[in-house]
Design an enzyme around this catalytic site. Sequence first.
Site, PDB file in Angstrom:
ATOM      1  CE  LYS A  52       4.089 -70.024  33.487  1.00  0.00           C
ATOM      2  NZ  LYS A  52       3.682 -69.738  35.123  1.00  0.00           N
ATOM      3  CD  GLN A  96       2.097 -71.947  37.965  1.00  0.00           C
ATOM      4  OE1 GLN A  96       3.120 -71.436  37.104  1.00  0.00           O
ATOM      5  NE2 GLN A  96       1.040 -71.091  37.596  1.00  0.00           N
ATOM      6  CG  ASP A 119       5.521 -64.665  37.294  1.00  0.00           C
ATOM      7  OD1 ASP A 119       5.440 -64.511  35.978  1.00  0.00           O
ATOM      8  OD2 ASP A 119       5.268 -65.497  38.242  1.00  0.00           O
TER       9      ASP A 119
END
Length: 292
Positions: A52, A96, A119
Amino acid sequence: MKLIDGKKINQEVKAEIAKEVEEMVAKGLKRPNLAVIMVGEDGASATYVGSKIRTCKEVGFESTDINYPESVTEEEILRKIEEINTNDEIDGLIIQLPLPKHISEDKVIEAIDYKKDVDGFHPINAGRLAMGLPSFLPATPAGIIELLARYNIETEGKNCVVLGRSNIVGTPISLLMSRKAKPGNATVTICHSRTKNIKEICKNADILIAAIGQMEFVTADMVKEGATVIDVGIHRVKSDQTKSGWKIKGDVKFDEVAEKCEYITPVPGGVGPMTIISLLKNTLLAAQNKIY
Ligand code: NAP
């Protein structure tokens, strides 16, 4: 049979994002900045975070990499989230997952400002998605929609079967496929572990999306001739045929299913490359205030 090439589309979208970033910078605006919080040292998570951050650089984004040891407290993470929520330099924030057991994922996700929740996991974004309102779409479903759009695959009026009902893939992709949009307007059936006659249901699918987390679950006898098959699954298996010693397989038995399909995504190289790029697209939208 036509392969849906996620790597190629990834490159196209990446180039488009990079161009937009340069245009923003030329206008005197700041570069989009994505903050990534990672807890612990799980190898797979570290790899995902690494790519990422790397992809952020490739498209000209800033990134803010925040790492905590496994022992960090929930309070400390929540404090950091609050700090980032109010930091105007940061446009998007992701945590994460998975988190260690002593930290509530729900609490942490809900603490993120939904306007920075790139997200798309915050209940406000999930709820707005369900209502057909503008929202940050979760990355993997957004990537699938992008693939269908770029390959001009007709979805309107088609029977779409989704295998899996998770919050990150199955449920949101079901909503996206059934909403009044293009791609969308499909008639969607969701299957899960309590579904009876999965095989019969799948055989009726014009578009079959497998996000079930069971390696090679979908076999040729479950697929209709001429169907489009989207394979979300990722399974790492040992292999003596590759340099790394590992091979990635999907939720679909590719070799036997592919020959029946009009379109199919390979694993690797199908849905996978679209996930990170969709996250970056959300970050760009956040920086441009285009959703909220
Ligand atoms: P998940 O949270 O484990 O959900 C799996 C879903 O499949 C659940 O709804 C479960 O039903 C259902 N299921 C499991 N076994 C089944 C069976 N035998 N028959 C019918 N239904 C069954 O998985 P996920 O997070 O959505 O991920 C799915 C797969 O996609 C995994 O392989 C994951 O690694 C991969 N993935 C890939 C990407 C990418 O970027 N390509 C991103 C995310 C995930 P219940 O709800 O009844 O338990």
